[in-house]
Each structure stands twice: as C-alpha cells, then as structure tokens.
Design an enzyme around this catalytic site. Structure first.
Site: not given
Ligand code: GDG
Length: 497
Positions: A166, A379
């Site tokens: 990921h 990312d």
């Molecule tokens: C890894 C990789 C890759 C955030 N704040 C809240 C909340 N979120 C949710 C968002 C989103 C998720 O968290 C964050 O996803 P990201 O993709 O931005 O980042 P990582 O957690 O680092 O994920 C990344 C991912 O895996 C998938 O393959 O894209 O690059 O690092 O879904 O919505 N959700 C809620 N409340 C919040 O305050 N409910």
C-alpha cells in the site's frame, strides 16, 4: 477456491467495557472493498486483533459475534507486547515506513527489530497455514508482512499467494540502505503476484532486483504485468492503483443528513471559503509544510484575510513513537503562530481538529470545502484526494494535489499539482484555487469524479484477483534480462482526459 486476506490488523476493533470485551466493525477502504469479496468466497481475514494479551479476553469467543455479523471468518494472531513493540513500532514503523517514504534519516536500523519482524511473520504464517485449505488464494497486505511467503511456501505448496504494497517502493539508492535488503527482495519474489500502487513503484522494485539480484530474468506478462524469474520461481508484478468505494461516498455526500450538517457548518463559517486538509498524524503527510505554505499565502495575498479558512483535521496515530509526538507539538506550534499573526475578531485562519471524526462528519467537511489541499511529501496513493472528489456531488470544488502522491498519476491532469516543499508555489496554488470561478472549476471536477468512479475499489479487487489467475504460457519472443533499458512497460493507468 476460498480467499484468505492477511493484514497487520483484523477489520474489527476490540473494546473493553464494564460488561466485558466486545467488538465493533473496523472502518476504512480496505474493509469496505474486501468485505463483500470475502463473504462471497467463504473467506477468512487473518490479523492481529489490536490489543495485547489480556487474561480476561477469550479471543475466539469475542470474535465469534463479529463473524456472525460480517459473514466471513476472523483468525486472530495474538502478539505479546514485546512482539508488538519490535515488529510493529520497530521494524514496520521505524524502518520500513520512513525508508519506503524516502526519509532514511528517520530510520532506526536496530537489529532486534529485524529479529522480531521475522518471528512475528512466522507467527502470522502459522495461523494462515492452520486456516488455509489446499487451493485457497492467500492475499497478504502491506509492508508489515513482506516475509510471509517463504514459510507459507513450505507448508502450502499448492496455494497461490498474492501480496499488495500500500505504500511506495523506493529506488535502489534508498532501498539499498536497508541492512536486510536481499532478504526482503527475495521474500517478496516468493509470492506468485506482487502488486504496487503505481508504475513508478513497480519500476523501482525492478531496479532494486536488477541491482541486488543480477541473475533475475524479466519477461512481459499479460495485461501490462511483468514476470520476474529468480532461482526456481517466477513472480508476476503489476501496478494496481487502489480506488475507493465511490458510490458509497457519493451516496453519503448526497444524503439529507449531510446536507443539513453542511448547512450548519456554512453558517458557522460565515461565508468564508474553506480549504480542507485531512490526514493521519504522520510526517509523510507534509502537514508542517502545508501550514507554512498557508502562512505564506496569508502574508502575500491580503485578499485572503477574512475570506479563507484552513480546516485541518489531524487523526491521532502511532502516538507511542517519539517522532509522532514531536510532529504533534510542531503542528500545534505552527497553528498557534499563524493564528497569532493573523486572527481578527470574527476570523480565525486555521481551524485545527486533532481527533478522529465520524465518517458522516468527514463527508460533510469534504462537501463544505471549496478546495482540498492534499500535499503529502510522499504517499502510496492517498485516498483523501479521491474521497474529496467523490463527495463533490454538486460537481464543484478544486483539488490541490502533491506530485508525490500516488494518486497524482491518475488525477494529476485535472488537479492543481504542486511540489509540497515549494512553499511559494503552494501558496500561489491556494490563492489561484480560491479565485477560480465555478465555470473554471466544474469541468476539472467532472473529470476527476469520472476517473475516481471508473477506477473504484471494486475494480481494483477484480484486477488484482484476475492477475493472480494461473499464468498463460509466456510468449517465447518476450524474454529479456532485467535491465535499465528493459524497464517494464508501465501498466496503463487511465489519466483524466
Ligand atoms: C495507506 C497509504 C494509501 C482520515 N481521517 C478520518 C478518516 N480518515 C480516513 C480517510 C481515508 C484514510 O483515513 C486515510 O487514507 P490515506 O490513503 O490518505 O492514508 P494512509 O492511512 O496513510 O493509508 C496510502 C492507503 O494506505 C490505501 O492503500 O492510499 O498511501 O499510506 O480513507 O477517509 N476517517 C474517519 N474519520 C477521520 O477523522 N472516519
């Protein structure tokens, strides 16, 4: 065939109340994507339950309730507090996480961490071996579990094994710093299929193999994949950019409850334009740079004063690690500095939310925001960028996106793309984005939404599972040595047009 999904955490949260232990479903893109596939395929999810061993916790009994609700089985991998420290906080989050995000100066190459990682990967493998039947497809997720295949191969010789990373995969100049680089590469090549987020990550992996395992042979595989043969094995490699459940986000965004909440928030914002940042607390997300860039925008463009507010949501994460505590303090300091410099009665330039908000509240923020400021330093993909687009059901909004997010490959042509380290350009991008007219904003958002919809998470699951099908016979003329000149043809990732 049945499906076994293996990830560091099980898709449930265990909680202790006065009535004892109970579970609630976990959230996140991976759970949403894989849950329907798992229940259709009589599947099992293998993972750490998220809490250390407790005498009064009967894991099997506590998880049984969750299994009934979710329609697929859960197989817990219990870890001791020491294992969790060495494997998760140590090897995973103080070595692989910073290294793979190009931040090698933050790595702590403690040999004990490697030992713990090997032990814990073996523990995970043992649970998979006990759970799997011959013919099941085993799909392992992410950087914590790169070493599972070696042990699985010994005990499950007839099962197909897939792995999806990921996070980004770094180029050789960075990857080669890893003391256990050869072991990690060889471990990955023991899977039948290894998936990366972008063609760049795939190319970096192949460059590392070329550098460290010169005998490996590379051939073209079907549908843009690459076959790498090393010793007696052949592994298929591909880029499979992860998507989101577009329809679910779009439906929640269009719901009456969210519309009502957006109305309240708009009234609170007193007509100001809202620029939104949403991130886990993590140094890869570039939050301090973003706040500094916003400060520069306020210094250089006085027309933003009283007209624009940055709403920055930071979700607490990995707070037991020192770097994360330092980052939290740094963010608080910059927010307070900027607010001290610019606040006037009736206008606070940065609203900083340091907690997790509900999915519905998050969707309301997405809808409220005129601009999303998504500026990670690096990312794998970044789902926030995609979720923001999915939630613009009125077709309006602007996405400012870091060129170093994996999602820039797909969304870069219709987003305002920035180098997150270039504070002046990011400041100008904010000023530009809030100055656009609806006629200028809408066509780009239409393209963004179409792209996110057409490459959703269900398509991602389908593409990965299709690539994991037993291989066709390779074409005799497509054989070539892994070499810089013979870089893999990047998998076609549809850009917005
Ligand atoms: C890894 C990789 C890759 C955030 N704040 C809240 C909340 N979120 C949710 C968002 C989103 C998720 O968290 C964050 O996803 P990201 O993709 O931005 O980042 P990582 O957690 O680092 O994920 C990344 C991912 O895996 C998938 O393959 O894209 O690059 O690092 O879904 O919505 N959700 C809620 N409340 C919040 O305050 N409910």
């Amino acid at each position: 065939m049945r499906l076994l999904v293996v990830s560091n955490r099980l898709p449930v949260v265990l909680e202790q109340t006065d009535q004892g232990w109970h579970t609630r479903p976990g959230s996140g893109g991976l759970v949403t994507a894989l849950a329907p596939v798992l229940s259709k395929w009589d599947g099992t999810w293998v993972g750490w339950p998220g809490v250390p061993h407790a005498d009064d916790l009967d894991l099997d009994r506590t998880l049984a309730g969750a299994v009934m609700e979710q329609g697929y089985k859960l197989a817990p991998v219990p870890l001791t507090a020491d294992e969790q420290r060495g494997f998760y906080e140590g090897f995973s989050n103080q070595i692989i996480w910073p290294l793979f995000h190009d931040l090698q100066s933050l790595c702590n190459f403690e040999p004990e961490y490697w030992t713990s990682y090997v032990t814990v990967n073996a523990k995970f493998a043992d649970v998979v071996v006990r759970t799997a039947r011959s013919g099941d497809f085993v799909w392992v997720h992410d950087y914590h579990l790169m070493g599972l295949a070696a042990r699985l191969r010994q005990h499950l010789p007839l099962n197909r094994l897939g792995f999806f990373l990921h996070i980004p995969f770094p180029p050789p100049g960075i990857f080669c710093k890893l003391p256990w680089r050869g072991e990690v590469l060889e471990d990955l090549l023991r899977y039948d299929l290894v998936g990366f987020q972008t063609p760049r990550d795939l190319a970096n992996f192949i460059d590392c193999v070329r550098t460290l395992l010169p005998g490996a042979r590379k051939r073209r595989g079907p549908r843009g994949t690459v076959r790498l043969s090393h010793r007696d094995r052949t592994c298929v490699l591909g880029a499979f950019p992860i998507g989101i459940d577009f329809q679910e986000f779009a439906d929640v965004a269009a719901s009456a409850a969210v519309a009502e909440r957006v109305k309240e928030l708009r009234a609170d914002m007193q007509g100001q334009r809202v620029v939104l940042g949403v991130d886990r607390l993590d140094y890869t997300k570039g939050i301090p740079y973003r706040l500094r860039a916003f400060q520069r925008a306020l210094r250089r463009f006085p027309d933003l004063h009283r007209n624009v507010t940055l709403l920055q949501v930071v979700v607490p994460s990995r707070e037991s690690v020192q770097e994360y505590q330092d980052l939290k303090a740094q963010i608080e300091q910059i927010v307070s500095q900027v607010n001290g410099e610019f606040t006037q009665p009736g206008w606070v330039p940065i609203h900083h939310v340091f907690r997790s908000v509900s999915r519905e509240e998050l969707v309301a923020y997405y809808r409220l925001a005129d601009v999303a400021l998504v500026t990670p330093l690096k990312d794998g993909m970044n789902l926030v960028a995609k979720e923001y687009c999915a939630c613009q059901c009125d077709g309006d909004g602007v996405l400012i996106l870091s060129e170093f997010a994996g999602s820039a490959v797909q969304l870069g042509r219709a987003a305002v793309v920035v180098n997150p380290y270039d504070l002046d350009r990011v400041a100008e991008a904010v000023h530009y984005a809030v100055s656009l007219t609806p006629q200028q904003r809408r066509p780009a958002m239409r393209k963004l939404r179409r792209n996110v919809r057409d490459h959703d998470v269900h398509r991602w699951v389908g593409a990965f599972l299709a690539a994991a099908e037993p291989a066709d016979r390779p074409r005799a003329d497509s054989d070539e040595r892994a070499s810089p000149a013979g870089r893999p043809r990047p998998r076609e990732v549809t850009g917005v047009s």
